[in-house]
Write a protein that holds these residues in place. Structure first.
Motif, PDB file in Angstrom:
ATOM      1  N   LEU A 161       5.509   1.974  -1.998  1.00 15.30           N
ATOM      2  CA  LEU A 161       4.850   0.758  -1.562  1.00 15.30           C
ATOM      3  C   LEU A 161       5.459   0.226  -0.335  1.00 15.30           C
ATOM      4  N   ALA A 162       4.677  -0.034   0.626  1.00 15.37           N
ATOM      5  CA  ALA A 162       5.029  -0.764   1.921  1.00 15.37           C
ATOM      6  C   ALA A 162       4.124  -1.664   2.386  1.00 15.37           C
ATOM      7  N   ASN A 163       4.407  -2.635   3.446  1.00 11.64           N
ATOM      8  CA  ASN A 163       3.446  -3.158   4.151  1.00 11.64           C
ATOM      9  C   ASN A 163       3.079  -2.664   5.500  1.00 11.64           C
ATOM     10  N   ARG A 164       1.630  -2.370   5.839  1.00  9.48           N
ATOM     11  CA  ARG A 164       1.370  -1.756   6.923  1.00  9.48           C
ATOM     12  C   ARG A 164       0.213  -2.634   7.512  1.00  9.48           C
ATOM     13  N   LYS A 165      -0.096  -2.558   8.768  1.00  9.62           N
ATOM     14  CA  LYS A 165      -0.970  -3.254   9.367  1.00  9.62           C
ATOM     15  C   LYS A 165      -2.310  -2.356   9.429  1.00  9.62           C
ATOM     16  N   ARG A 166      -3.327  -2.877   9.367  1.00 10.14           N
ATOM     17  CA  ARG A 166      -4.730  -2.370   9.486  1.00 10.14           C
ATOM     18  C   ARG A 166      -4.748  -1.709  10.679  1.00 10.14           C
ATOM     19  N   VAL A 222       0.899  -1.125  -0.135  1.00 16.61           N
ATOM     20  CA  VAL A 222      -0.037  -0.098   0.086  1.00 16.61           C
ATOM     21  C   VAL A 222       0.729   1.261   0.093  1.00 16.61           C
ATOM     22  N   GLU A 223       0.205   2.305  -0.371  1.00 18.17           N
ATOM     23  CA  GLU A 223       1.115   3.566  -0.464  1.00 18.17           C
ATOM     24  C   GLU A 223       1.112   4.131   0.992  1.00 18.17           C
TER      25      GLU A 223
END
Length: 786
Positions: A295-300, A283-284
């Motif tokens: 773009l990276a990985n992030r927790k909701r 996600v951005e």
């Protein structure tokens, strides 16, 4: 269509001639358990033949045979089988009493069929899912339904997320949901397949394209009828599950019967909670060092979900004045933090939706009502349903949880809002069934569905309060035939849909179209259909069905949902001609080895097709009519069973839905003409393998190992005709693997299961590229005291 009808009526006429030429006698009676409770769907079969019948809801049966000596087999799963030889030369009445059994005798295996199998062998195209064997490990109904032939459920995220279910290419609100014949919405708008307690359910019936008139549904694509447990026994069924992403699930269901008065108490509680803090991949997010989005990985971080359903039923069974009379009261509550809009690039950090619903209802069932063989099933229900959407933050969030101040709220991009929707729902259903004789029966069904829509806002002074009313009257009449000792089953039906609409809202008229429709209107629509099934022998049966169906828009489509869906007051009802052709059969490869197959072809010609359109700039959705859509496809399933040890299932579905609008409203050619309808799967399949070991560690124990695989072919997000194909957005091909281990002991009093979903941590997408959770685990303990 004319040839189709002519052939069908020719078969009916031939069957009548054959019937009158036979000299038959009738064996009839009633089947009960040891407590005298009538048993439904018990098999009464003639040994070494395909002749047989099933008991009805009151335990009654009637079977025609040739004069002479026959051996009759009376069987039902969970009961000891009875064999009796009779020399019949005159009509005879004979009652049977079955004793419970904890083992499956060979005679049950040969002659007994599960309730789900009997439903599948009717005249209409039906999927039937038996829930009871899966309760120990099943987390929610969506999981099981999504694995059946021709069905695809597309969720917008994790636990409690909105979802869309499609049947043979018809999706969303084209599908209606019922619980014991009543609309599921009576439990509250927040209750659905995903959060309904699984331990109250016996089976699920999924009607494809052609829906029986006795459901009273204006369903264009099909209907799902959830059948709850109705056994007259004392029991307590309680389970607790815990899983990844801080997920918890509690289901408690019980029944207590007073043997002196036959008074029955049925309490039910279902609770679901999850933080849904799974990782969003790619996600951005803003990179401050490089001053750009990367773009990276992030927790909701804002997706908590909580649901509660509590219900109490009190009533009587098997009285002189009623077979079943129940009064029930229920309360449901759903609180959900909103993380995204209709697309995942719209991130919310404070918006919430809260839903509360109270319901009171009553139902009455009586066989031989006023006259013999007349059955009355009447229900009335009222639900006080209200929701609150909280959108008061003037912020714009990013996926890392940071935000910037904004002059607009999060969802609609307007002023701060505390939007209330009160939608009182009244349902009245009357179903009358009359069996003329063993070959002919009639059914009359009336359904009233009235929904209000009282809207107001606590703090948005520019919002105009309004009160809308959406009322539907649906009348259905059906005629059923049974010939050739159950080999042939025909049904003909007629439906009348009356739609009354009162519109009070006038705000955002350039978006909703409220200024282009009358404030009050009443319209009438007609539907009709037929179905036929003929069993040549156990290995081969054919069925055909047709329905001219009408589907009236739901309040969600017409009036929006208060958060991510705009109203569209101009929506027109859908109509469709639905055709189905299918075959099925069972092949006994050897003792205890059974191979079952089914294959179906379908065609849908839909006018004014209601389709969801998403605005990427706003993250909002609105339903619109597409002038014409044609859907065709094929599907099939093969199931192999070896005794109670091994079961293997493979199914595959292909669906081709295309836009038939050749010209746009301005007369110019439409670019999307003949294009596949976007943002929906068109090729998918499922494979399932189950292996059960009995008495592995201790006596009366079972170990069940399960593996499931799902495949979804890639599909476009937008119309194929727009833009270059190589640069078009599409959802990629997906592979989902799930493994489950469950163990039960002490005759299934204690049950423990472990599930790993998305075993290989694949990227799984559904609605408009909204990501679903990665690898997750779920553990469940269930206690069942019978």
């Amino acid at each position: 269509m004319k040839v189709f009808v002519h052939v069908f009526f020719l078969l009916v006429c031939l069957s009548q001639l054959n019937l009158t030429a036979q000299n038959k006698i009738t064996l009839s009676g009633k089947v009960t358990d040891q407590q005298g409770t009538p048993l439904s769907l018990v098999t009464i079969a003639v040994e070494n033949t395909t002749f047989g019948t099933y008991t009805d809801d009151s335990g009654r049966y009637s079977l025609q045979v040739s004069p002479g000596k026959h051996t009759f087999v009376v069987s039902s799963l969970g009961y000891q089988t009875i064999k009796i030889s009779l020399d019949l030369h005159h009509n005879k009445t004979l009652d049977f009493q079955l004793e419970e059994s904890s083992v499956n005798l060979n005679s049950v295996e040969v002659y007994g069929k599960s309730n789900t199998q009997k439903v599948k062998e009717g005249a209409l195209t039906v999927n039937a899912v038996d829930i009871k064997p899966l309760v120990n490990s099943l987390n929610n109904l969506n999981t099981m339904v999504n694995r059946t032939t021709g069905i695809k459920i597309r969720e917008e995220g994790g636990v409690g997320s909105d979802f869309e279910l499609s049947i043979n290419g018809m999706s969303g609100n084209s599908v209606r949901y019922f619980i014991d014949g009543m609309p599921l919405s009576t439990k509250g708008s927040g209750i659905n397949l995903a959060n309904l307690p699984v331990n109250i359910i016996d089976r699920i019936e999924i009607y494809k394209g052609v829906v029986p008139a006795n459901l009273g549904a204006d369903a264009l694509g099909g209907a799902i009828n959830i059948i709850t447990n109705q056994e007259k026994k004392n029991y307590l069924d309680a389970s607790y599950g815990i899983g990844s992403f801080h997920t918890h699930k509690i289901d408690i269901n019980g029944q207590f019967v007073d043997p002196k008065t036959d008074l029955v108490f049925r309490p039910t509680i279902g609770v679901n909670y999850s933080k849904n803090d799974y990782t969003m991949k790619g996600v951005e997010v803003w990179d401050e060092d490089n001053r750009k989005y990367v773009l990276a990985n992030r927790k909701r971080f804002h997706d908590d979900y909580f649901s509660l359903l509590g219900q109490l039923e009190i009533g009587f069974v098997n009285k002189s004045w009623t077979d079943a009379f129940f009064i029930s009261a229920s309360y449901s509550k759903v609180d959900k933090e909103l993380q995204t809009g209709s697309i995942q690039s719209k991130v919310y950090g404070m918006a919430e939706r809260q839903t509360d619903a109270w319901n009171v209802s009553g139902r009455y069932l009586k066989h031989d009502f006023l006259i013999k063989d007349l059955q009355l099933n009447a229900s009335v229900s009222h639900t006080w349903d209200q929701s609150l959407t909280i959108d008061t933050a003037f912020r714009k969030y990013n996926w890392d949880g940071t935000y910037i101040e904004s002059p607009r709220n999060e969802i609609t991009g307007r002023d701060r809002s505390l939007r209330h929707y009160k939608r009182p729902l009244t349902i009245v259903r009357t179903n009358i069934d009359y069996r003329l004789n063993d070959h002919h029966s009639f059914n009359l069904n009336y359904l009233l569905n009235r929904t209000g829509n009282d809207r107001y806002d606590e703090i948005d002074t520019e919002f105009e309060p309004s009160n809308d009313v959406l009322a539907k009257h649906i009348l259905g009449l059906s005629y059923n035939q049974f010939f050739f000792e159950g080999k042939m089953d025909n049904t003909f039906f007629f439906k009348d849909y009356i739609n009354h609409l009162e519109i009070g809202q006038q705000d955002l008229s350039w978006i909703t179209g409220s200024d282009g429709v009358p404030a009050s209107s009443t319209k009438n629509h007609i539907g009709y259909g037929l179905g036929s099934r003929y069993s040549f022998w156990e290995k081969l049966a054919l069925k055909i069905s047709f329905e001219h169906s009408v589907r009236l828009p739901l309040s969600r489509e017409l009036l929006g949902n208060g958060t991510t869906i705009y109203p569209n007051i101009k929506l027109k009802p859908e109509s469709s001609n639905n055709y189905n052709v299918g075959t099925y059969g069972s092949i006994r490869l050897a003792p205890s080895h059974l191979l079952y197959y089914e294959a179906n072809g379908f065609y849908r010609n839909v006018d004014n097709y209601i389709h969801a359109v998403i605005s990427e700039s706003e993250g909002m959705m609105q339903y619109e009519n597409v002038s014409s859509v044609k859907i065709k496809g094929i599907e099939g399933e093969v199931r192999y069973t070896w005794s109670d040890h091994l079961q293997a299932i493979v199914n595959c579905s292909y669906q081709d839905a295309r836009d038939q609008k050749k010209y746009k409203s301005d007369g110019k050619p439409s670019i999307s003409y003949k294009n596949k309808v976007p943002n929906r799967p068109w090729l998918f399949s499922n494979a399932e393998l189950n292996y059960t070991l009995s008495d592995l560690f201790k006596k009366n124990s079972k170990l069940r190992l399960s593996y499931n695989y799902q495949y979804v072919h890639w599909f476009f997000l937008t119309w194929e005709g727009y833009g270059a194909l190589d640069s078009k957005s599409k959802i990629p091909t997906q592979h989902l693997h799930t493994a489950t281990v469950s163990y039960s002991w002490a005759k299934e009093r204690y049950n423990l299961s472990f599930e790993c979903n998305n075993l290989f941590d694949s990227n799984i997408y559904d609605n408009y590229m909204l990501q679903k959770p990665g690898r997750s685990f779920f553990c469940k303990f269930r206690l069942f005291i019978n």
